[in-house]
Write a protein that holds these residues in place. Structure first.
Motif, PDB file in Angstrom:
ATOM      1  N   LEU A  19     -20.285  -3.144  -4.150  1.00  0.00           N
ATOM      2  CA  LEU A  19     -19.470  -1.929  -4.202  1.00  0.00           C
ATOM      3  C   LEU A  19     -18.263  -2.104  -3.288  1.00  0.00           C
ATOM      4  N   ASP A  20     -17.059  -1.916  -3.837  1.00  0.00           N
ATOM      5  CA  ASP A  20     -15.823  -1.916  -3.030  1.00  0.00           C
ATOM      6  C   ASP A  20     -14.957  -0.790  -3.580  1.00  0.00           C
ATOM      7  N   VAL A  21     -15.420   0.437  -3.330  1.00  0.00           N
ATOM      8  CA  VAL A  21     -14.815   1.603  -3.991  1.00  0.00           C
ATOM      9  C   VAL A  21     -13.955   2.435  -3.060  1.00  0.00           C
ATOM     10  N   TYR A  74      -2.113  -2.205  -2.881  1.00  0.00           N
ATOM     11  CA  TYR A  74      -2.260  -2.832  -1.576  1.00  0.00           C
ATOM     12  C   TYR A  74      -1.736  -1.838  -0.527  1.00  0.00           C
ATOM     13  N   SER A  75      -2.702  -1.171   0.141  1.00  0.00           N
ATOM     14  CA  SER A  75      -2.356   0.005   0.949  1.00  0.00           C
ATOM     15  C   SER A  75      -1.387  -0.307   2.087  1.00  0.00           C
ATOM     16  N   GLY A  76      -1.493  -1.510   2.653  1.00  0.00           N
ATOM     17  CA  GLY A  76      -0.627  -1.849   3.788  1.00  0.00           C
ATOM     18  C   GLY A  76       0.851  -1.792   3.434  1.00  0.00           C
ATOM     19  N   GLY A  82     -15.676  -2.914   2.622  1.00  0.00           N
ATOM     20  CA  GLY A  82     -14.485  -2.078   2.758  1.00  0.00           C
ATOM     21  C   GLY A  82     -14.832  -0.693   3.288  1.00  0.00           C
ATOM     22  N   ASP A  83     -13.989   0.269   2.955  1.00  0.00           N
ATOM     23  CA  ASP A  83     -14.114   1.614   3.501  1.00  0.00           C
ATOM     24  C   ASP A  83     -15.448   2.286   3.190  1.00  0.00           C
ATOM     25  N   CYS A  84     -16.088   1.928   2.065  1.00  0.00           N
ATOM     26  CA  CYS A  84     -17.285   2.694   1.656  1.00  0.00           C
ATOM     27  C   CYS A  84     -18.519   2.310   2.479  1.00  0.00           C
ATOM     28  N   THR A 115      -3.428  11.536   0.130  1.00  0.00           N
ATOM     29  CA  THR A 115      -3.206  10.078   0.154  1.00  0.00           C
ATOM     30  C   THR A 115      -4.265   9.304  -0.634  1.00  0.00           C
ATOM     31  N   ARG A 116      -5.362   9.942  -1.029  1.00  0.00           N
ATOM     32  CA  ARG A 116      -6.406   9.294  -1.825  1.00  0.00           C
ATOM     33  C   ARG A 116      -6.661  10.065  -3.103  1.00  0.00           C
ATOM     34  N   PRO A 117      -6.924   9.450  -4.249  1.00  0.00           N
ATOM     35  CA  PRO A 117      -6.832   8.013  -4.466  1.00  0.00           C
ATOM     36  C   PRO A 117      -5.391   7.534  -4.266  1.00  0.00           C
ATOM     37  N   ALA A 119     -10.147   0.550   7.761  1.00  0.00           N
ATOM     38  CA  ALA A 119      -8.823  -0.076   7.672  1.00  0.00           C
ATOM     39  C   ALA A 119      -8.887  -1.219   6.681  1.00  0.00           C
ATOM     40  N   GLY A 120      -7.842  -1.331   5.873  1.00  0.00           N
ATOM     41  CA  GLY A 120      -7.802  -2.345   4.832  1.00  0.00           C
ATOM     42  C   GLY A 120      -7.959  -3.745   5.378  1.00  0.00           C
ATOM     43  N   VAL A 121      -7.545  -3.943   6.617  1.00  0.00           N
ATOM     44  CA  VAL A 121      -7.610  -5.272   7.214  1.00  0.00           C
ATOM     45  C   VAL A 121      -9.045  -5.814   7.193  1.00  0.00           C
ATOM     46  N   TYR A 122     -10.026  -4.944   7.371  1.00  0.00           N
ATOM     47  CA  TYR A 122     -11.422  -5.411   7.344  1.00  0.00           C
ATOM     48  C   TYR A 122     -11.862  -5.729   5.907  1.00  0.00           C
ATOM     49  N   VAL A 177     -14.349  -0.477 -13.039  1.00  0.00           N
ATOM     50  CA  VAL A 177     -13.289   0.080 -12.191  1.00  0.00           C
ATOM     51  C   VAL A 177     -12.679   1.286 -12.892  1.00  0.00           C
ATOM     52  N   ASP A 178     -12.345   2.315 -12.095  1.00  0.00           N
ATOM     53  CA  ASP A 178     -11.865   3.559 -12.709  1.00  0.00           C
ATOM     54  C   ASP A 178     -10.382   3.517 -13.093  1.00  0.00           C
ATOM     55  N   ARG A 179      -9.602   2.619 -12.453  1.00  0.00           N
ATOM     56  CA  ARG A 179      -8.172   2.522 -12.801  1.00  0.00           C
ATOM     57  C   ARG A 179      -7.788   1.043 -12.898  1.00  0.00           C
ATOM     58  N   GLY A 191     -11.186  -2.933  -5.152  1.00  0.00           N
ATOM     59  CA  GLY A 191     -10.612  -2.821  -3.812  1.00  0.00           C
ATOM     60  C   GLY A 191     -10.169  -4.156  -3.238  1.00  0.00           C
ATOM     61  N   HIS A 192      -9.736  -4.095  -1.965  1.00  0.00           N
ATOM     62  CA  HIS A 192      -9.124  -5.243  -1.292  1.00  0.00           C
ATOM     63  C   HIS A 192     -10.035  -6.474  -1.256  1.00  0.00           C
ATOM     64  N   ALA A 193     -11.350  -6.281  -1.173  1.00  0.00           N
ATOM     65  CA  ALA A 193     -12.273  -7.430  -1.120  1.00  0.00           C
ATOM     66  C   ALA A 193     -12.520  -7.978  -2.524  1.00  0.00           C
TER      67      ALA A 193
HETATM   68  C1  LIG Z   1      -0.837   5.627   3.387  1.00  0.00           C
HETATM   69  C2  LIG Z   1      -1.892   4.648   3.861  1.00  0.00           C
HETATM   70  C3  LIG Z   1      -1.511   3.491   4.525  1.00  0.00           C
HETATM   71  C4  LIG Z   1      -2.454   2.578   4.974  1.00  0.00           C
HETATM   72  N1  LIG Z   1      -2.013   1.465   5.615  1.00  0.00           N
HETATM   73  C5  LIG Z   1      -2.908   0.575   6.073  1.00  0.00           C
HETATM   74  C6  LIG Z   1      -2.464  -0.599   6.761  1.00  0.00           C
HETATM   75  O1  LIG Z   1      -1.272  -0.837   6.931  1.00  0.00           O
HETATM   76  N2  LIG Z   1      -3.412  -1.467   7.212  1.00  0.00           N
HETATM   77  C7  LIG Z   1      -4.739  -1.239   7.035  1.00  0.00           C
HETATM   78  O2  LIG Z   1      -5.555  -2.067   7.470  1.00  0.00           O
HETATM   79  N3  LIG Z   1      -5.198  -0.139   6.385  1.00  0.00           N
HETATM   80  C8  LIG Z   1      -4.319   0.777   5.909  1.00  0.00           C
HETATM   81  N4  LIG Z   1      -4.777   1.903   5.272  1.00  0.00           N
HETATM   82  C9  LIG Z   1      -6.225   2.069   5.056  1.00  0.00           C
HETATM   83  C10 LIG Z   1      -6.622   1.320   3.791  1.00  0.00           C
HETATM   84  O3  LIG Z   1      -5.973   1.946   2.708  1.00  0.00           O
HETATM   85  C11 LIG Z   1      -8.097   1.288   3.469  1.00  0.00           C
HETATM   86  O4  LIG Z   1      -8.837   0.928   4.584  1.00  0.00           O
HETATM   87  C12 LIG Z   1      -8.348   0.284   2.328  1.00  0.00           C
HETATM   88  O5  LIG Z   1      -7.669   0.676   1.164  1.00  0.00           O
HETATM   89  C13 LIG Z   1      -9.799   0.149   2.003  1.00  0.00           C
HETATM   90  O6  LIG Z   1      -9.935  -0.858   1.027  1.00  0.00           O
HETATM   91  P1  LIG Z   1     -11.181  -0.877   0.087  1.00  0.00           P
HETATM   92  O7  LIG Z   1     -11.251  -2.244  -0.486  1.00  0.00           O
HETATM   93  O8  LIG Z   1     -12.377  -0.364   0.800  1.00  0.00           O
HETATM   94  O9  LIG Z   1     -10.880   0.190  -1.063  1.00  0.00           O
HETATM   95  P2  LIG Z   1      -9.576   0.449  -1.940  1.00  0.00           P
HETATM   96  O10 LIG Z   1      -8.546  -0.562  -1.737  1.00  0.00           O
HETATM   97  O11 LIG Z   1      -9.249   1.899  -1.766  1.00  0.00           O
HETATM   98  O12 LIG Z   1     -10.114   0.239  -3.437  1.00  0.00           O
HETATM   99  C14 LIG Z   1     -11.061   1.072  -4.042  1.00  0.00           C
HETATM  100  C15 LIG Z   1     -11.214   0.635  -5.472  1.00  0.00           C
HETATM  101  O13 LIG Z   1     -12.313   1.271  -6.091  1.00  0.00           O
HETATM  102  C16 LIG Z   1     -11.933   1.953  -7.271  1.00  0.00           C
HETATM  103  N5  LIG Z   1     -12.865   3.072  -7.408  1.00  0.00           N
HETATM  104  C17 LIG Z   1     -12.986   4.173  -6.624  1.00  0.00           C
HETATM  105  N6  LIG Z   1     -13.996   4.937  -7.041  1.00  0.00           N
HETATM  106  C18 LIG Z   1     -14.554   4.304  -8.107  1.00  0.00           C
HETATM  107  C19 LIG Z   1     -15.647   4.602  -8.973  1.00  0.00           C
HETATM  108  N7  LIG Z   1     -16.398   5.690  -8.817  1.00  0.00           N
HETATM  109  N8  LIG Z   1     -15.928   3.735  -9.972  1.00  0.00           N
HETATM  110  C20 LIG Z   1     -15.193   2.593 -10.146  1.00  0.00           C
HETATM  111  N9  LIG Z   1     -14.135   2.276  -9.354  1.00  0.00           N
HETATM  112  C21 LIG Z   1     -13.838   3.114  -8.350  1.00  0.00           C
HETATM  113  C22 LIG Z   1     -10.467   2.285  -7.029  1.00  0.00           C
HETATM  114  O14 LIG Z   1      -9.761   2.545  -8.204  1.00  0.00           O
HETATM  115  C23 LIG Z   1     -10.027   0.984  -6.365  1.00  0.00           C
HETATM  116  O15 LIG Z   1      -9.872  -0.021  -7.328  1.00  0.00           O
HETATM  117  C24 LIG Z   1      -3.842   2.832   4.784  1.00  0.00           C
HETATM  118  C25 LIG Z   1      -4.230   4.011   4.129  1.00  0.00           C
HETATM  119  C26 LIG Z   1      -3.284   4.901   3.669  1.00  0.00           C
HETATM  120  C27 LIG Z   1      -3.742   6.177   2.955  1.00  0.00           C
END
Ligand SMILES: Cc1cc2nc3c(=O)[nH]c(=O)nc-3n(C[C@H](O)[C@H](O)[C@H](O)COP(=O)(O)OP(=O)(O)OC[C@H]3O[C@@H](n4cnc5c(N)ncnc54)[C@H](O)[C@@H]3O)c2cc1C
Length: 349
Positions: free
Chosen positions: A99-101, A37-39, A288-290, A120-122, A302-305, A30-32, A6-8
């Motif tokens: 964990l950054d999943v 980069y969601s933004g 991150g989100d989790c 929209t997810r994954p 939000a990805g920004v965090y 990592v699963d993929r 994930g982003h972090a």
């Molecule tokens: C269409 C859309 C637009 C968005 N736009 C914005 C925006 O402009 N600004 C903003 O702040 N936020 C935005 N968001 C929200 C943002 O996507 C999330 O807050 C952000 O992706 C969270 O980042 P993360 O690091 O927690 O996880 P993610 O970036 O989702 O990464 C998760 C990672 O974990 C992996 N993974 C998942 N499950 C497992 C597992 N069981 N085992 C191993 N690996 C695993 C995934 O493959 C990935 O590599 C948007 C969301 C969507 C759907």
């Protein structure tokens, strides 16, 4: 052990590549192989960026950081035995883990939703599927310079979810499909009284004006209870038909990890302390989100965090390795959102 790309974690890997942590063996699970980069996703949908520009190839990044890569989904984490279960492989032991999943999307368990909508997810899968559909409508045709076979055809798109992602996808799909020579008919469905219901009144007024100007149909106070082929089934009134059904209903926690010793909040997010370590377990981080920080439960998904937590997580991982005290992470109160409305237009919040 870094779980998820994930982003972090991409930032931790980049920093580990520049300055490897002495004495540590780093493993990325990592699963993929590709992170998104969601933004930039709405910008990809709008046609502002090529899809490759929004993708991060995590495997070479991990290799540069000297990490070994396990390309498989983690299925559980035992914080007591300090062991990670992985699909199709023996479990791996760790001393430190993070964990950054990310998150999943709400409502996927409703009947027909996972099969018949573009969720929209994954996010990586979402972008691939959407781009494939757009490419199928707009085959590259050297003579006509693009949109050929389907030019002028009507395409009905229903976007479920009136949050930032749903609004951006409604606008950017309208713009992209129109500019490809099609006639998009977009419907935005929300269970709230209006889209972006939590935004300031001035933003909501501007958004409503743009929705009207772009001829996007609105179905408010409508909760979707299920889906079938080309149909969404609302709690009241007629089913809503569409050629593409986009599911953008907001974040929900993954079922993974489900070990009973892990503290979760009422929504099911992993509870972390200010050090970003799990409640009750030193040296196991979640970002991150989790994760949800006990002291700052208001932080939105939000990805920004997740982005801002990256350098901080790297520092605290190093502090744990060196036996130094950890620093508290304080989330910013607010952030700028630029909602991509397509056609090179954005709404700032
Ligand atoms: C269409 C859309 C637009 C968005 N736009 C914005 C925006 O402009 N600004 C903003 O702040 N936020 C935005 N968001 C929200 C943002 O996507 C999330 O807050 C952000 O992706 C969270 O980042 P993360 O690091 O927690 O996880 P993610 O970036 O989702 O990464 C998760 C990672 O974990 C992996 N993974 C998942 N499950 C497992 C597992 N069981 N085992 C191993 N690996 C695993 C995934 O493959 C990935 O590599 C948007 C969301 C969507 C759907």
């Amino acid at each position: 052990m870094l779980v998820g790309g994930g982003h972090a974690h991409v930032q931790v890997l980049k920093r580990f590549a520049m300055r490897p942590p002495p004495g540590a063996r780093v493993v990325l699970v990592v699963d993929r192989p590709i992170a998104v980069y969601s933004g930039m996703v709405p910008g990809v949908v709008a046609g502002d960026y090529r899809i490759e520009e929004a993708l991060i190839d995590v495997v070479p990044l991990a290799r540069r950081a000297g990490a070994s890569v396990v390309l498989a989904a983690a299925t559980d984490l035992d914080p007591v035995r300090r062991e990670l279960s992985i699909e199709g492989r023996p479990p791996l032991r760790f001393d430190l883990a993070s964990l950054d999943v990310g998150s999943s999307v709400r409502g996927l368990e409703l009947p027909g939703v996972a099969e018949h909508t573009l969720a929209t997810r994954p996010i990586g899968r979402f972008v691939e599927r959407l781009e494939a559909r757009i490419a199928a409508l707009d085959p590259p045709d050297a003579e006509s310079g693009g949109a050929g076979a389907q030019r002028g055809a009507t395409i009905r798109v229903v976007v479920v979810g009136g949050g930032a992602a749903g609004c951006e996808l409604a606008f950017t799909l309208e713009s992209r499909l129109r500019r490809a020579g099609l006639r998009p008919r977009i419907t935005l469905v929300t269970s709230d009284a209006e889209p972006l219901a939590g935004a300031p009144a001035a933003v909501r007024r501007r958004l409503a004006a743009r929705i009207a100007a772009r001829d996007i149909a609105l179905r408010t106070r409508t909760r979707i209870l299920g889906a079938a082929a080309g149909l969404l089934l609302p709690d009241a009134g007629e089913p809503i038909g569409g050629d593409w059904l986009v599911w953008a209903t907001g974040a929900a926690p993954h079922a993974f990890p489900s070990h009973p010793a892990l503290a979760r909040d009422d929504d099911g997010y992993l509870l972390v302390r200010d050090s970003l370590e799990l409640v009750g377990f030193d040296g196991i981080f979640a970002v991150g989100d989790c994760a949800r920080q006990v002291a700052h439960p208001w932080v939105p998904r939000a990805g920004v965090y997740a982005v801002r937590q990256g350098p901080f997580l790297e520092q605290n991982l190093r502090a744990r390795l060196d036996g130094r005290p950890l620093a508290p992470y304080r989330p910013q109160r607010d952030f700028l959102s630029l909602l991509n409305l397509g056609d090179g237009e954005a709404l700032a919040v």
